[in-house]
Enzyme design. Structure first.
Site, PDB file in Angstrom:
ATOM      1  N   ASP A  83       0.720  -1.214  -0.233  1.00 41.13           N
ATOM      2  CA  ASP A  83       0.061   0.053   0.049  1.00 41.13           C
ATOM      3  C   ASP A  83       0.868   1.437   0.180  1.00 41.13           C
ATOM      4  OD1 ASP A  83      -2.622   1.622   0.535  1.00 41.13           O
ATOM      5  OD2 ASP A  83      -1.642   1.667   2.354  1.00 41.13           O
ATOM      6  N   GLU A  97      -2.042  -5.410  -3.654  1.00 36.61           N
ATOM      7  CA  GLU A  97      -1.131  -4.547  -2.665  1.00 36.61           C
ATOM      8  C   GLU A  97      -0.080  -5.552  -2.452  1.00 36.61           C
ATOM      9  OE1 GLU A  97      -3.846  -0.758  -1.548  1.00 36.61           O
ATOM     10  OE2 GLU A  97      -3.531  -2.465  -0.127  1.00 36.61           O
TER      11      GLU A  97
END
Length: 349
Positions: A66, A134
């Site tokens: 992320d 992610e």
């Protein structure tokens, strides 16, 4: 050529070769540390434990990915939109890295088919796939470094799946737009939670919201989070406002009625009379004459006693029938004071 490369790696199982090939098709390059990518595709629902006995899943890699994804996409957006303001760049980046976009990319790239899960979360792929995307970015960063992540996002994602210019113009925050419209027109907006249930397949929470503007129901939406369901309801409300002018007229008619009622004056003025005696007098009867009657009764009793003794009975303010006025303030003993008080009391009988 590529198959020869895999053979030289001498992977022990056919499934291992298939997994390696699938990652190459997704990323566009060869992974070095294959265990990182396996870890990135391990969902927490599997309850897998490592050699140390601790649970293993892709959540840590998701956290890392992320942060790396924000940096890489920010780098790309900054260079692509030369001269654009910070607000525009932030908004564009958020559209690219939001869960809905990443979930769609995971589906198109085939990442969802590689995720190892318990099987109960298949209906929640929009988030499971986005989270795995992610985590995969985190694995690429640890395995090959920042430049490979940048290469993957530029050449593979933006080059094949996303038109960055169109994405920048696309409006995805429907709730924000609806709030902006209602505030500008000073109409009341309410997001009403209709119900909260659980998804039949994944047992994940499901929310349903409806949008109410000035008492007029304008749209509803469902989602796995409150934010997602409110976004869906806002999108439907905006579509209704654009396509059905009669509903807009209903909203403004309801606003006019509300403001008219709020501004209507109250004819009855409040009573400002102040009762200066704060002590409530409970001695009066319904006619308000009970105290006068009691005072008259005491006067009659004193008059009757005076006639009976053929003498005047001094009338005191406290209504007592004996006189202590001859007790002086000179210093007397306790016994003298008691004796004089008793004498005065007996004398009045």
């Amino acid at each position: 050529m590529f198959l020869d490369t895999i053979d030289r790696i001498r992977l022990p199982f056919r499934k291992e070769k298939e997994f390696y090939l699938a990652l190459y098709n997704i990323l566009g390059f060869y992974p070095h540390n294959i265990s990182l990518y396996k870890h990135a595709l391990l969902h927490s629902s599997v309850h897998h434990k490592g050699k140390n006995g601790r649970p293993e899943n892709n959540e840590r890699l998701e956290f890392l990915g992320d942060a790396i994804l924000d940096a890489v996409v920010g780098d790309i957006v900054y260079k692509h939109f030369n001269g654009k303001r910070e607000g525009f760049l932030t908004n564009t980046r958020s559209k690219l890295v939001q869960r809905a976009t990443l979930g769609q990319l995971a589906e198109k790239l085939g990442i969802n088919r590689l995720i190892l899960s318990s099987g109960r979360t298949t209906s929640h792929n929009s988030y499971m796939g986005g989270n795995a995307f992610e985590a995969l970015v985190g694995a690429v960063y640890l395995d090959r470094g920042y430049d490979f992540v940048l290469h993957f996002m530029q050449d593979k994602i933006l080059g094949m799946y996303i038109d960055l210019d169109k994405m920048a113009k696309k409006e995805v925050n429907f709730k924000s737009k609806l709030l902006e419209w209602t505030q500008k027109n000073r109409v009341k907006l309410v997001f009403d939670l209709v119900k909260q249930t659980k998804d039949a397949n994944s047992a994940s929470p499901m929310f349903e919201y409806k949008v109410i503007i000035e008492g007029v129901e304008c749209g509803s939406g469902k989602g796995y989070t409150k934010k997602e369901s409110q976004q869906a309801a806002s999108k439907e409300a905006l579509q209704l406002l654009r396509k059905h002018p009669k509903d807009v007229d209903r909203i403004f008619a309801a606003k006019s009625e509300r403001t008219r009622m709020e501004e209507m004056p109250t004819m009855a003025l409040p009573d400002i009379t102040v009762d200066r005696n704060p002590i409530v007098d409970n001695s009066q009867d319904a006619d308000g004459n009970q105290m006068a009657k009691n005072e008259q009764k005491r006067t009659d009793v004193r008059a009757h006693r005076a006639d009976a003794n053929n003498e005047d009975t001094p009338e005191t303010d406290d209504g007592l029938d004996f006189n202590l006025s001859d007790i002086t303030m000179k210093r007397k003993s306790h016994d003298e004071i008691i004796a004089e008080a008793e004498a005065a009391a007996y004398a009045s009988l």
